[in-house]
Design an enzyme around this catalytic site. Structure first.
Site, mmCIF file in Angstrom:
data_model
loop_
_atom_site.group_PDB
_atom_site.id
_atom_site.type_symbol
_atom_site.label_atom_id
_atom_site.label_comp_id
_atom_site.label_asym_id
_atom_site.label_seq_id
_atom_site.Cartn_x
_atom_site.Cartn_y
_atom_site.Cartn_z
ATOM 1 N N CYS A 100 30.846 43.886 42.696
ATOM 2 C CA CYS A 100 30.715 45.348 42.767
ATOM 3 C C CYS A 100 32.086 46.024 42.683
ATOM 4 O O CYS A 100 32.881 45.959 43.627
ATOM 5 C CB CYS A 100 29.992 45.715 44.064
ATOM 6 S SG CYS A 100 30.079 47.460 44.487
ATOM 7 N N CYS B 89 32.795 48.706 45.341
ATOM 8 C CA CYS B 89 33.055 48.072 46.647
ATOM 9 C C CYS B 89 34.542 47.733 46.773
ATOM 10 O O CYS B 89 35.173 47.966 47.810
ATOM 11 C CB CYS B 89 32.237 46.778 46.795
ATOM 12 S SG CYS B 89 30.448 46.997 46.686
#
Length: 443
Positions: free
Chosen positions: A53, A56
């Site tokens: 991700c 993230c």
């Protein structure tokens, strides 16, 4: 010995931050984290992430490391990071119904979700989310307490609102509760932003008071705020999806017809209604294997698609490109931006690609549902035209299976081999295509 043991316990709860800046995350098992939260009477901030991700990673390196973020979170929460695809993270992601990354959970020592936020955001907004979580944690009633009060007959509007928000937070279904809440509040509140947001989150099917409120709200749509407009449209869309699922699950054609009526009542144009109606009817026929209705739709739509000449398709594509450029200009979208170039690339040969895709979809429906040889011959023409417009593994695969069903085995094998070769060249998965080839050879 006791000193050593104490040191080891404290070490298991040590931060793995490289320095004193930013959020200090605590290590340990989930049960240990819960116990620590109870001891310190704090909420747990959980950053649920995945290694793939990008947002993230951005949050971890750019936002979590800021001093003011660290001060707020280190003082207010037990901070915990966990990979949603490893170890205990897998179960936590299931428990808290994680659907996107990054997701930030604020959980109490009893494991109850108090507040949830999602997505990458600047530090300022992230700090606002922290304040919302802190506020939500003050005077927090457990879900068990709320459940007891509901079962005891508590039905005032404020209670129902809080109860619904809690159930939504934990992934619960609230359509029936929403109907009770709408009865408990004055009609004058039905179209406020607060209520529209609640309806958008919790609406059931088109056969609900909530849907009627949204449908009627369209009369004053242009006078609404952007947020109100979003809630109305999202709620209507969700109600239609829920209704369609119910119609599919129950094989309920009468409900499908009522859904079509609702689509017409909430469409802004005849063209928009026709497109949505066609899609619902087509999907219903495909999923329920309703071959008669699928054939009706396919016959009508493929006649239009097959009538399009190459010149027609080029003109269609050029019109779409022109409309996009005019829209981009009106929005001051710079032609040199990656976003502009990406959309323009996707519009190249758009009508050809779209027509090819649709013809292949109808042909594939015949592969799955139709046995009549004359009908399969017709589908073969659609498949040939789809390949003529775009030669793809999917189109060739459909063509090969149709040939096989018509007893033209050698041609079918040749077409399937070509599909496999093209898929390999494009770097796609060839497992299913290889299995189809084996099936054709065995037929």
């Amino acid at each position: 010995m006791n000193k050593i043991l104490y040191f080891l316990i404290m070490l298991s709860f040590s931060s793995y931050a490289a320095d004193d800046k930013g959020i200090k995350f605590t290590q340990g098992s989930w049960s240990e984290i819960l116990n620590e939260a109870k001891k310190q009477n704090k909420l747990i901030f959980i950053d649920i992430y995945t290694t793939w991700c990008g947002p993230c990673k951005m949050m971890s390196t750019k936002v979590f490391t800021e001093n003011n973020v660290g001060e707020k979170f280190n003082e207010s929460f037990i901070n915990y990071k966990i990979d949603a695809e490893k170890g205990e993270g897998i179960e936590l992601a299931k428990t808290y119904a994680i659907a996107a990354y990054p997701t930030y959970l604020f959980v109490n020592g009893g494991g109850e979700l108090v507040y949830r936020a999602m997505g990458a955001m600047p530090a300022e907004k992230f700090l606002v989310e922290a304040d919302k979580a802190i506020l939500a944690g003050k005077g927090y009633k457990s879900s068990d307490e709320l459940e007891k009060e509901f079962k005891a007959g508590k039905r005032d509007a404020d209670f129902l609102y809080e109860y619904m928000k809690r159930k939504s937070l934990n992934g619960g279904e609230n359509a029936a509760l929403l109907e009770e809440y709408l009865k408990a509040i004055p009609v004058s509140q039905h179209k406020t932003e607060k209520v529209l947001a609640l309806i958008s989150e919790n609406i059931g099917t088109i056969e609900s008071k909530a849907f009627i409120i949204l449908r009627d709200a369209l009369d004053r749509y242009l006078n609404m705020t952007a947020s109100q407009q979003k809630y109305v449209l999202n709620g209507i869309s969700k109600a239609k999806r829920n209704t369609f699922k119910k119609a599919i699950d129950n094989r309920d054609k009468a409900l499908l017809e009522r859904l079509i009526d609702a689509v017409q009542a909430t469409s802004y144009s005849e063209a928009g209604f026709e497109a949505e109606e066609k899609q619902f009817r087509l999907e219903y026929a495909k999923i329920t294997r309703d071959s008669d209705n699928f054939k009706k739709i396919a016959t009508k739509e493929t006649a239009k698609l097959m009538a399009k000449t190459s010149e027609d398709l080029v003109a269609e594509t050029q019109l779409k490109i022109m409309n996009f450029k005019e829209g981009a200009k009106a929005k001051n979208l710079d032609e040199s931006t990656p976003q502009f170039k990406m959309i323009l690339d996707n519009l190249t040969d758009n009508a050809q690609k779209s027509t090819s895709f649709q013809l292949n979809e109808y042909a594939w429906g015949y592969v799955q549902m139709i046995k009549n040889e004359k009908d399969l011959e017709e589908a073969l023409k659609w498949s040939e035209r789809a390949i003529e417009l775009v030669e793809s593994p999917a189109n060739l695969d459909t063509y090969a299976i149709l040939l096989s069903k018509l007893g033209r085995k050698k041609e079918a094998i040749k077409a399937e081999k070509k599909a496999i070769k093209l898929a390999k060249k494009e770097g796609g998965d060839i497992k299913d295509l290889q299995q189809t080839l084996k099936d054709i050879k065995r037929s």
